[in-house]
Design a protein around this motif. Structure first.
Motif, PDB file in Angstrom:
ATOM      1  N   LEU A  38       0.851  -1.199   0.000  1.00 46.93           N
ATOM      2  CA  LEU A  38       0.000   0.000   0.000  1.00 46.93           C
ATOM      3  C   LEU A  38       0.887   1.249   0.000  1.00 46.93           C
ATOM      4  N   ALA A  57      -1.141   7.836   0.719  1.00 43.44           N
ATOM      5  CA  ALA A  57      -1.833   8.665  -0.267  1.00 43.44           C
ATOM      6  C   ALA A  57      -1.414  10.129  -0.180  1.00 43.44           C
ATOM      7  N   TYR A  58      -1.098  10.600   0.984  1.00 45.87           N
ATOM      8  CA  TYR A  58      -0.828  12.035   1.173  1.00 45.87           C
ATOM      9  C   TYR A  58       0.394  12.152   2.068  1.00 45.87           C
ATOM     10  N   SER A  61      -4.165   7.663   5.043  1.00 47.60           N
ATOM     11  CA  SER A  61      -4.907   6.865   4.070  1.00 47.60           C
ATOM     12  C   SER A  61      -3.921   6.380   3.000  1.00 47.60           C
ATOM     13  N   ASP A  92      -3.225   4.263  -0.952  1.00 43.24           N
ATOM     14  CA  ASP A  92      -3.731   3.825  -2.255  1.00 43.24           C
ATOM     15  C   ASP A  92      -3.316   2.381  -2.480  1.00 43.24           C
ATOM     16  N   SER A  93      -4.155   1.675  -3.237  1.00 43.07           N
ATOM     17  CA  SER A  93      -3.824   0.284  -3.572  1.00 43.07           C
ATOM     18  C   SER A  93      -2.510   0.242  -4.351  1.00 43.07           C
ATOM     19  N   ARG A 147       0.327  -0.576  -7.208  1.00 41.29           N
ATOM     20  CA  ARG A 147       0.294  -0.656  -8.662  1.00 41.29           C
ATOM     21  C   ARG A 147       0.082  -2.117  -9.031  1.00 41.29           C
ATOM     22  N   ALA A 206      -7.489   0.293  -8.652  1.00 39.69           N
ATOM     23  CA  ALA A 206      -7.315   1.499  -7.834  1.00 39.69           C
ATOM     24  C   ALA A 206      -8.285   1.478  -6.658  1.00 39.69           C
ATOM     25  N   ARG A 231      -8.923   3.410  -2.468  1.00 49.49           N
ATOM     26  CA  ARG A 231      -8.428   4.261  -1.365  1.00 49.49           C
ATOM     27  C   ARG A 231      -8.722   3.518  -0.070  1.00 49.49           C
ATOM     28  N   TRP A 232      -7.706   3.364   0.725  1.00 45.97           N
ATOM     29  CA  TRP A 232      -7.818   2.662   1.995  1.00 45.97           C
ATOM     30  C   TRP A 232      -7.786   3.686   3.139  1.00 45.97           C
ATOM     31  N   LEU A 237     -10.246  -1.247   3.000  1.00 43.84           N
ATOM     32  CA  LEU A 237     -10.652  -0.806   1.675  1.00 43.84           C
ATOM     33  C   LEU A 237     -12.169  -0.864   1.565  1.00 43.84           C
TER      34      LEU A 237
END
Lengths: 371, 364
Positions: B222, B225-226, B267, B269-270, B272, B276, B278-279, B341
């Protein structure tokens, strides 16, 4: 020595001493008696003056004469909701020196000591109210009444409202005073009463003990209970529900047990109020397992809040507003030694559109633990 | 005339004069004021002169100047008026003074507010103890209110010569000899360690230590995300012999108080190669220093200050037990993120683990 028998017309014998020393004594007796009588009069006046108060003014029974400083005595603090009364009570005295007496009504300083009423005593006191309300300040308009009780005589020392009147500007002034009381009052006969919204707390001056009655909890540490979910509390639909809320946060303060509520007054002895503030935000939306999404247009019915299953005795606010949801304060009545365990919060979100379901009930069972 | 003989009249008058003179003398020496009880603690309403021989006593939160006056027969007068109380029968009064100098502050570490430390002030006069901090007595309370310490007059038995003031905090006592201001203590090392603490200003000026980039110890793939949500720094690392709520450190040990800003909400992202998604996640922190875990739960620093300023970064605090005088070493922070998820209909769960290793810089 020769005696001349003198025969007077009564026929009695009357020997007249005619010796020198005795004659001198006889002539001094008169002036001596006079001197002693004067001495008796002067001393008598002095003794009366010293006993009565040598140039002092006498207080009347019930009169309160201000002092310019707090006297020596026993210090006791009486706790009230949002404030305290700081007391100093001295044992009764017969006299107070003029240096510490406050000015007369006409503004001049006093040059005479103050003595007790005839057969009575003077009770020296200091009392002052201090706010404990913190940043928000005191908002209450209930008067705080302080009284001296000496035997069966009651003297009101003051009645103070902390807010809302022009007199409130002086509410936190210190009051140093001496009170005239009748009778041979001793320190064991003195109590001070502090009354607030119908509840009287009594201070035994000799021991310094406060009989607080229903206000007893004010003298103990705060009893607060915190939610197990902390800052992350949320409402959720039942696990078996086909639809779930996407976001339904709930924020809540601690649940606090306290004996006096501004709206409800004193809790009964043995009971306490348990209060909290909370915001149950409007549910953000709803989603089903297939990913179908619906918006929330409002709430159906009031917010439900239960403490260990019981309904509140009072709610404030908690009228639904879009975006905010329900925000307000809730008060329950519980036993004074209660250990609240669980809070239930529930609301019913109204979903948009015409299809079923029209509503989505969401709730949370929140575990509480003592701080 | 024989009843009122001159001799008898004279004798009677002399007797009356003597009686009145005696009454006058007695009224002069008779003191009708009430007596203070032995042990009673009284407050004089005006500022009094500093005592000449005071000793320095350290509380975990303040430096104090402490002393006691010689015993006196009378309380100070009130604006020229005699005190309304006199000494106990055969007794006297001793003034105990506890003053806070201008730079009195010592930084206090705590695990919760309000603070719970127990402070006692006792006057020992010729071997007899008098409590000075009881109801109506001296207030020394780190929770407030303002107006701490000051002087109190204690009514004592007899006219004691040997006077000491004993200040105890959670069982550790510092004793001031009133005769010369010398101070002794039953736990020299911890009191010395208090004296060596930095000042509040030095703490405020201390630099932050960035945590640096975290190491990933999971294989979920994972992706955060930010990345700004990973911000982490240590704002304070302080060694202290005392923490309110925990008490004094054992001999040879100290507390290390660490304040830090760390991720609260992550949070992902799945990876690659996967669809796609968002977790969201719930975070749990595990911390270790010098081989040990914290002595108390992580606590919000803003909740600890009683009336102090609030730090907008919302730092949290951890307290560890470490060896006195040894380097602190590295602080290890493990953040476990239970990622989900598809909430509210969770389709997958994975555990992410991020580890930071921070070389602590102590405030000195």
């Amino acid at each position: 020595m020769s005696y001349q028998i003198r025969q007077d017309w009564t026929g009695e014998d009357d020997p007249v001493p005619t010796g020198g020393r005795v004659r001198l004594f006889g002539r001094l007796v008169g002036p001596l008696v006079l001197v002693l009588v004067v001495a008796v009069l002067v001393l008598g006046v002095l003794v009366w003056w010293a006993a009565a108060g040598s140039g002092a003014s006498r207080a009347a029974v019930g009169e309160q004469v201000p002092l310019q400083a707090a006297p020596y005595g026993r210090s006791v603090t009486v706790e009230l909701p949002g404030s305290q009364v700081l007391l100093v009570a001295g044992a009764p005295v017969d006299r107070i020196g003029h240096g510490v007496l406050g000015r007369t009504e006409s503004g001049s300083s006093r040059d005479e000591d103050l003595v007790a009423p005839d057969g009575g005593r003077l009770v020296p006191l200091s009392w002052q109210i201090r706010s404990t309300a913190g940043f928000g300040g005191n908002e209450d308009t209930e008067p705080i009444v302080v009284r001296l009780v000496a035997g069966d005589q009651r003297t009101e020392l003051g009645s103070t409202v902390l807010t809302g009147t022009s007199a409130s500007l002086d509410a936190f002034d210190a009051h140093d005073v001496v009170v005239g009381v009748a009778g041979e009052v001793g320190v064991e006969d003195l109590t001070i009463e502090v009354e607030y919204d119908g509840l009287v707390q009594t201070v035994d001056v000799a021991s310094g003990e406060v009989d607080a009655g229903a206000a007893r909890a004010l003298y103990e540490p705060d009893r607060d209970f915190a939610a197990a979910c902390g800052d992350d509390c949320t409402l959720a639909a039942a696990p078996s529900s086909a639809w779930r809320a996407t976001f339904a946060p709930l924020t809540l303060s601690w649940v606090t047990l306290y004996p006096y509520d501004a709206a409800l007054g004193w809790a009964e002895e043995g009971s306490a109020w348990a209060g909290l503030r909370l915001t149950a935000y409007s549910v953000d939306g709803a989603e089903d397992h297939a990913g179908d999404h619906r918006f929330v247009t409002g709430a159906d019915g009031p917010l439900v809040v239960r403490l260990d299953g019981a309904e509140p005795v009072r709610t404030e606010g908690l009228d639904y507003e879009d975006f905010t949801g329900f925000r307000g304060r809730v008060v329950f009545e519980v036993p004074a030694d209660a250990e609240p365990r669980e809070l239930l919060v529930a609301q019913t979100a109204v979903l948009d559109g015409d299809r079923a379901p029209r509503t989505l009930p969401v709730s949370a069972r929140i575990e509480l633990s003592a701080r | 005339m024989s009843v009122m003989s001159p001799n008898r009249v004279l004798a009677a008058l002399v007797a009356v004069v003597v009686g009145l003179a005696a009454a006058l003398v007695l009224l002069g020496v008779h003191d009708p004021r009430p007596r203070a009880a032995v042990g009673e603690v009284l407050d004089h309403p005006f500022q009094e002169d500093d005592l000449p021989h005071r000793g320095e006593v350290l509380l975990p939160w303040a430096r104090l100047e402490v002393g006691a006056s010689p015993a006196t027969d009378e309380l100070p007068d009130l604006l020229g008026a005699e005190a309304n109380l006199r000494a106990p029968d055969g007794g006297s009064f001793v003034r105990v003074a506890v003053d806070l100098p201008e730079d009195f502050g010592i930084p206090l570490a705590a695990v919760a507010a309000p603070y719970v430390e127990e402070i006692e002030v006792v006057l020992r006069a010729d071997g007899r103890d008098y409590v000075v901090d009881g109801p109506g007595g001296m207030v020394l309370d780190p929770n407030g209110p303002l107006g701490q310490g000051g002087s109190r007059w204690v009514a004592v038995a007899g006219h004691p010569e040997d006077l000491e003031v004993r200040v105890s905090v959670d069982g550790v006592t510092q004793t001031v000899d009133a005769a010369d201001g010398s101070v002794s203590t039953d736990r020299e090392p911890v009191v010395a360690a208090l004296a060596a603490l930095p000042t509040d200003d030095e703490l405020v000026e201390a630099d932050d230590t960035p945590c640096g980039p975290p190491r990933r110890e999971d294989t979920t793939g994972l992706v955060v995300a930010y990345r700004p949500a990973l911000a982490c720094h240590v704002s304070l690392a302080l060694r202290t012999p005392y923490v309110d709520g925990l008490g004094w450190a054992e001999d040879g040990r100290e507390y290390a108080v660490v304040q830090l800003v760390r991720p609260r909400d992550l949070s992902f992202d799945s990876p690659r190669g996967e669809p796609a998604g968002r977790w969201s996640s719930d975070l749990t922190l595990t911390a270790r220093l010098a081989g040990g875990t914290p002595l108390a739960p992580e606590v919000d620093v803003n909740s600890l200050s009683v009336g102090g300023f609030q730090d907008v970064d919302n730092p949290s605090q951890l307290v560890f037990d470490v060896a006195a005088g040894q380097p602190l070493g590295d602080l290890v922070l493990e953040v476990d993120a239970a990622a989900e998820l598809g909430a509210p209909w969770v389709t997958d769960r994975r555990d992410v683990r991020l580890v930071w290793t921070v070389a602590l810089q102590e405030v000195s």
